[in-house]
Write an enzyme that holds these catalytic residues in place. Structure first.
Site, mmCIF file in Angstrom:
data_model
loop_
_atom_site.group_PDB
_atom_site.id
_atom_site.type_symbol
_atom_site.label_atom_id
_atom_site.label_comp_id
_atom_site.label_asym_id
_atom_site.label_seq_id
_atom_site.Cartn_x
_atom_site.Cartn_y
_atom_site.Cartn_z
ATOM 1 N N HIS A 267 0.832 -1.203 0.000
ATOM 2 C CA HIS A 267 0.000 0.000 0.000
ATOM 3 C C HIS A 267 0.871 1.259 0.000
ATOM 4 C CE1 HIS A 267 -3.741 2.243 1.150
ATOM 5 N NE2 HIS A 267 -2.844 3.081 1.640
ATOM 6 N N GLU A 268 1.784 1.346 0.953
ATOM 7 C CA GLU A 268 2.619 2.552 1.051
ATOM 8 C C GLU A 268 3.565 2.661 -0.146
ATOM 9 O OE1 GLU A 268 1.593 4.654 3.063
ATOM 10 O OE2 GLU A 268 0.463 3.397 4.455
ATOM 11 N N HIS A 271 1.746 4.451 -2.837
ATOM 12 C CA HIS A 271 1.796 5.904 -2.602
ATOM 13 C C HIS A 271 3.175 6.445 -3.001
ATOM 14 C CE1 HIS A 271 -1.984 6.735 -0.603
ATOM 15 N NE2 HIS A 271 -1.789 5.860 0.354
ATOM 16 N N GLU A 297 -4.713 7.753 -3.209
ATOM 17 C CA GLU A 297 -5.161 6.492 -2.631
ATOM 18 C C GLU A 297 -5.360 5.430 -3.717
ATOM 19 O OE1 GLU A 297 -4.888 6.235 0.456
ATOM 20 O OE2 GLU A 297 -5.885 4.355 0.934
HETATM 21 ZN ZN ZN Z 1 -3.259 5.179 1.730
#
Ligand code: ZN
Length: 506
Positions: A267-268, A271, A297
């Site tokens: 997830h990170e 980003h 996101e």
């Molecule tokens: Zn996030």
């Protein structure tokens, strides 16, 4: 001063602010990672000093004069030029920052700091009554903020503008009602399915040092550049892009639960790759900044879910995972593992939710914060309304407010309008992935993933999303990248297709 000179000066000032804000970001990162406890007071002063300096430079009346000198000039003849995009977003940010009176900014900072402290305690002791007067104050100030900024139709639009410029309550209501109408029955079908995964296999012994090596290897494979970033450990995972060449991510390891750190890192990393791929030459200006919270996101959810919870990804990584954790996964098959990481079940806590029920958590919050802001729902009625809607959506009774309306930090810091960006991210992610798959070829892309190769998808994202910064607003970016406005359909189709296979529902 000519329009060109005024524009050059605006860009110089904007880039200077970019450098200043990145200094604050380094300090904030350090605060969450390595700062000793006794450094807190000095760090508070350092951060407050930089924030005040940044605000002063940003709202300098000279900036207003410079903006005025460029607007209406020949320089902005082409609405798609670099200058037009930069000017559009600099004007939006300047207006927002100068319309809110300094007294309100200070009052908001004071009230939300206190509200966060009280919320933390209230959540621990399940004491909504102690938090309620603070929430009341936050809401009153956010209404004042909306009035100061100005809005059409709903005060929520003025707050939404901070996170998702250009998106409106009306659009969100439509998207959420379509999504919820189909998602809710799908989840009920899944719950009723006789085929259920063995989740316990993810809760075996997964030594942290090996988890770290494995997660880092996956981050590198999908494209995180460790020469331009780091991975550290924090209580609350985040990604902070300081600027070109330096983007930091963090995670939290749990030796008895594999998914937490691994999918958190994916997830990170999503980003971070967005931050690492923004055009460096535009650093500090809108063209070098992320488009919106929802688009940001979308990049994290795309790698975490669309890719990272997909079968082709694990065709490649599962044999490696078994080598890394031989005792935990000795007799575990790829099918069993894939099923376990794609489990769906209604649960009380948003941050622990699976990718299907997650959006129902957000729909609930969107509905309630809209009603709270407009005064259709009082803070006294909030817990009851929460529990009632929760049961209708999830079929679960909420046992206490700590696991109900007190579970998230957002309202205490005044982040009203923030929640919808999570589901926007899920919808954008599905729609982007759908387009990338069609453009590149579905088989080709799946074959890439099976070989642990992600370059083709990465370059699609770079070309269609990352390189544009804020050139387009999120809705327009989506139309250009996918040929259609944002719709809940790609997300719904993706979920239906996946769960038809794993849970045998249709
Ligand atoms: Zn996030």
């Amino acid at each position: 001063m000519t329009a060109e000179e005024a524009y050059t000066e605006l860009i110089r000032r904007s880039k200077e602010l970019g450098v200043l804000n990145s200094c604050a970001a380094v300090l904030a990162w350090d605060q969450q990672t390595y700062m000793p406890r006794n450094g807190a007071a000095l760090r508070g002063e350092q951060m407050a000093f930089l924030a005040a300096l940044s605000h002063q430079k940003f709202t300098d009346p000279k900036v207003g004069e410079l903006l005025g000198a460029v607007e209406g000039s020949e320089l902005l003849r082409d609405p798609e030029s670099d200058a037009s995009a930069n000017m559009r977003e600099m004007r939006r940010a300047y207006d927002r920052a100068t319309k809110i009176p300094q007294s309100l900014v200070e009052e908001l900072a004071r009230v939300t700091t206190q509200a966060q402290h009280v919320w933390e305690q209230a959540k621990k002791t399940n004491d909504y009554a102690s938090f309620r007067p603070h929430l009341e104050k936050v809401l009153a100030l956010k209404r004042q903020e909306a009035d100061a900024v100005g809005y059409k139709e709903h005060p929520y639009n003025a707050l939404l503008d901070e996170y998702e410029p250009g998106t409106t309550v009306a659009e969100l209501k439509e998207l959420f009602s379509k999504l919820t109408a189909e998602l809710s029955p799908l989840v009920k079908q899944i719950v009723a399915s006789s085929k259920q995964p063995d989740r316990s296999l993810l809760a075996r012994e997964f030594p942290i040092d090996r988890q770290k090596v494995f997660a880092e290897a996956a981050a590198v494979a999908i494209g995180f550049d460790f020469a331009s970033g780091r991975l550290d450990t924090t209580a609350h995972p985040f990604c902070s892009g300081f600027g070109p060449g330096d983007c930091r991510i963090t995670t939290r390891f749990n030796p008895r639960f594999f998914s937490e750190a691994f999918f958190g890192v994916l997830h990170e990393t999503g980003h971070a790759m967005y931050e690492q791929n923004l055009p460096a030459e535009h650093f500090g200006t809108p063209l070098g900044s992320a488009c919106s919270f929802g688009i940001h996101e979308s990049q994290s959810r795309l790698w975490e879910n669309q890719v990272g919870r997909g079968r082709p990804f694990w065709d490649h990584f599962f044999p490696r995972l078994k080598q890394t954790f031989p005792s935990a996964l000795a007799e575990v098959s790829l099918d069993a593992f894939y099923f376990a990481i794609n489990d769906v079940r209604p649960s009380l806590i948003r941050v622990e939710a699976d990718e299907a029920t997650y959006n129902l958590h957000i729909a609930l919050r969107f509905e309630l914060e809209l009603a709270l802001l407009s005064g259709n729902l009082t803070t006294a009625e909030l817990p009851g309304a929460w529990n009632e809607r929760f049961e209708a959506l999830f079929g679960l009774k909420v046992p206490d407010d700590a696991r109900g309306c007190l579970q998230d930090i957002h309202w205490s810091f005044g982040g009203i309008g923030y929640f919808p960006t999570y589901t926007l991210g899920n919808m954008y992610a599905a729609q982007f992935m759908d387009s990338a798959r069609r453009e590149i070829g579905p088989d080709l892309l799946a074959d890439d993933f099976r070989r642990g190769e992600f370059g083709r998808l990465k370059s699609w994202l770079l070309r269609n999303i990352h390189q544009h910064g804020q050139r387009y607003r999120a809705g327009e970016l989506c139309r250009r990248a996918t040929g259609a406005p944002l719709s809940p359909s790609p997300l719904l189709e993706y979920l239906r297709e996946k769960y038809a296979l794993v849970f045998s529902v249709c």
